[in-house]
Write an enzyme that holds these catalytic residues in place. Structure first.
Site, mmCIF file in Angstrom:
data_model
loop_
_atom_site.group_PDB
_atom_site.id
_atom_site.type_symbol
_atom_site.label_atom_id
_atom_site.label_comp_id
_atom_site.label_asym_id
_atom_site.label_seq_id
_atom_site.Cartn_x
_atom_site.Cartn_y
_atom_site.Cartn_z
ATOM 1 N N THR A 182 0.822 -1.211 0.000
ATOM 2 C CA THR A 182 0.000 0.000 0.000
ATOM 3 C C THR A 182 0.856 1.261 0.000
ATOM 4 O O THR A 182 0.557 2.198 -0.763
ATOM 5 C CB THR A 182 -0.985 -0.018 1.185
ATOM 6 N N GLU A 192 0.912 9.500 -5.816
ATOM 7 C CA GLU A 192 1.419 10.857 -5.581
ATOM 8 C C GLU A 192 2.296 11.313 -6.745
ATOM 9 O O GLU A 192 2.221 12.461 -7.179
ATOM 10 C CB GLU A 192 2.202 10.928 -4.283
ATOM 11 N N HIS A 249 -6.989 0.571 -1.016
ATOM 12 C CA HIS A 249 -6.237 -0.464 -1.742
ATOM 13 C C HIS A 249 -7.208 -1.631 -1.887
ATOM 14 O O HIS A 249 -7.464 -2.349 -0.933
ATOM 15 C CB HIS A 249 -4.994 -0.855 -0.943
#
Length: 111
Positions: free
Chosen positions: A16, A24, A50
């Site tokens: 994750t 990002e 996730h």
């Protein structure tokens, strides 16, 4: 990029934290090409799910779509995919900053 490496889990699956970093980066690159020299964006918030695992060695990609601008605040819809399906989704917030001023302010903490 594995959960076992990040110690966010014991399994050799896509982690994750790696997925969030990839999301990002997608948002950063999406914004950066439109900014003037001397400016960049910094991440300030993530709300990510996730939703499916990816095995060790599988290629994963992330996409970002700018969905809102409020002054210096940018909001992105982010998604991640492996070869077979969507594995993550969410919202990521970034702020436009002047690189020099941001670093000066940050390093003042060390004084």
């Amino acid at each position: 990029m594995l959960a076992s490496h990040f110690q966010s889990g014991f399994l050799d699956v896509f982690a994750t934290p790696s997925m969030i970093a990839l999301m990002e980066k997608a948002a950063l690159l999406c914004a950066q090409e439109h900014l003037e020299d001397g400016y960049t964006t910094v991440g300030s918030r993530v709300e990510i799910s996730h939703i499916a695992p990816s095995p060790k060695g599988m290629v994963v990609k992330a996409v970002a779509e700018l969905i809102d601008i409020q002054d210096r605040r940018l909001i992105f819809k982010v998604e991640a995919y492996d070869k077979f399906e969507k594995i993550g989704e969410g919202v990521h917030e970034r702020f436009i900053v002047n690189k020099e001023r941001f670093l000066q302010k940050t390093y003042q903490k060390a004084r």
